[in-house]
Write a protein that holds these residues in place. Sequence first.
Motif, PDB file in Angstrom:
ATOM      1  N   MET A 163       0.806  -1.208   0.000  1.00 53.52           N
ATOM      2  CA  MET A 163       0.000   0.000   0.000  1.00 53.52           C
ATOM      3  C   MET A 163       0.849   1.272   0.000  1.00 53.52           C
ATOM      4  N   THR A 164       2.040   1.234   0.592  1.00 52.23           N
ATOM      5  CA  THR A 164       2.803   2.466   0.781  1.00 52.23           C
ATOM      6  C   THR A 164       3.998   2.608  -0.151  1.00 52.23           C
ATOM      7  N   VAL A 194      -7.302  -7.573   9.630  1.00 53.24           N
ATOM      8  CA  VAL A 194      -8.169  -7.063   8.565  1.00 53.24           C
ATOM      9  C   VAL A 194      -8.719  -5.694   8.950  1.00 53.24           C
ATOM     10  N   GLN A 195      -9.177  -5.577  10.185  1.00 51.32           N
ATOM     11  CA  GLN A 195      -9.718  -4.292  10.648  1.00 51.32           C
ATOM     12  C   GLN A 195      -8.648  -3.207  10.626  1.00 51.32           C
ATOM     13  N   ARG A 196      -7.433  -3.541  11.042  1.00 50.97           N
ATOM     14  CA  ARG A 196      -6.357  -2.556  11.024  1.00 50.97           C
ATOM     15  C   ARG A 196      -6.084  -2.059   9.612  1.00 50.97           C
ATOM     16  N   LEU A 197      -5.997  -2.979   8.657  1.00 49.18           N
ATOM     17  CA  LEU A 197      -5.727  -2.603   7.273  1.00 49.18           C
ATOM     18  C   LEU A 197      -6.850  -1.743   6.711  1.00 49.18           C
ATOM     19  N   GLN A 198      -8.093  -2.091   7.029  1.00 52.10           N
ATOM     20  CA  GLN A 198      -9.219  -1.315   6.534  1.00 52.10           C
ATOM     21  C   GLN A 198      -9.228   0.093   7.125  1.00 52.10           C
ATOM     22  N   SER A 257      -7.625  -1.334   0.079  1.00 53.43           N
ATOM     23  CA  SER A 257      -6.727  -2.431   0.437  1.00 53.43           C
ATOM     24  C   SER A 257      -7.120  -3.713  -0.287  1.00 53.43           C
ATOM     25  N   SER A 258      -8.420  -3.985  -0.377  1.00 52.31           N
ATOM     26  CA  SER A 258      -8.870  -5.189  -1.092  1.00 52.31           C
ATOM     27  C   SER A 258      -8.467  -5.124  -2.561  1.00 52.31           C
ATOM     28  N   HIS A 259      -8.657  -3.962  -3.166  1.00 49.41           N
ATOM     29  CA  HIS A 259      -8.327  -3.796  -4.580  1.00 49.41           C
ATOM     30  C   HIS A 259      -6.834  -4.010  -4.820  1.00 49.41           C
TER      31      HIS A 259
END
Length: 415
Positions: A286-287, A321-325, A333-335
């Motif tokens: 992501m970064t 999952v919650q942290r990433l969202q 993030s899913s994409h």
Amino acid sequence: MGVQLGIIADDFTGGTDIASFLVANGVKTIQVSGAESIDPFDLDVQAIVVSLKSRSNPVNEAVAQSLQALELLKTIGARQVFFKYCSTFDSTAQGNIGPVTDALLDALNEDFTVICPALPVNGRTTYQGVLFINGVPLNESGMRNHPVTPMTDSNLVRLMDVQAQGTTGLVPVEVVERGVDAVTEALAALKAAGNRYAVLDALNDQHLSVLGAAVAKLPLVTGGSGLGGAIARSLPDDVKGQQTAFTPKSGPAVILSGSCSVMTNDQVTDYKTKGPFLAVDVDRLMTSPHGYDEEVLGWFTEWSGSVPAPLIFATSGPTEVQRLQQTYGSAESSHAIEKFFGRIAVALVDGGVQRVIVAGGETSGSVTTALGITRFEVGDPIAPGVPWVRSLDGRVDLALKSGNFGTVDFFSQAQ
């Protein structure tokens, strides 16, 4: 003989799921990806499964894709249309099952259909309209934490009433126990009372067989692969085609796991004790993604051809999952993860990988789309609802696993 069943599946693993049950019950089946990319093909089949990526899309996109698939099935003369969704229903108050069902009914000039996600062989049963997962109400199962479609209600009647245009009735198990005629009469009574949908109870495969025979002439049916298999069983033998199974390839393999379901988490944990594995660094993806694909491919090269096959996974538990969202956004993030797996799959297949085992419906859709595969031959099942499929050009074999399907050692079984 002609096409008896035209199936509209709301994701790729859902398509392979129902295709495997049709094949197992003697119905010759072709699976295609998307309705817009279909060119003329041999119609010496009894079922065509159109796999979409519409489960978690915005409602208008899901409806448009489904209606496009319907037009394809109408042009080839499918005698019955089956809207296939997951046996865990995977549809919140915002849709998409209700709106798509309504759109299909309107397009077919029909005003009644059934709702039946039950798949007892995989622990999905319906009693008094409530969907259970291995004896636990849906909203108390791991599906309550699903990152895209969290299921906070297990009552299918309420779920349909809140997201669809009509009212929903119920055919309870007591009626199903009395046989096909009793179910047929109950459906007629619910329709006459003004209901647009009827939820069907089912606790075992015998119940599904009764239901399959009772709905075999409805123009539109909706449900899971269990009902699809039951309808296939109800077809006369003289309209079924001869199946010719293929032997899966034995060349290099890879496992790509994007699902964050409870079962896939267990499967990843199990496999980490058996074969090489690499966890996707989602924060890096992501970064600072530059060069990350090459690093992952370099790792794979070190294990290429190994037995067991290398596992690359973004599977994680609810807390991560919650942290990433919260950090990057759910859709974003899913994409990014889906696109990553698509790119990796293309590079690996181009490099000689012949078998790709994929966990997760969204991940499977990304992988098949990236590989440019639009038509599949359906082979023997690895587990209920998870067959081997082969691209019709023979290039690659795939096992496309819905997140919650398979036993804990599925990744080993597939090899």
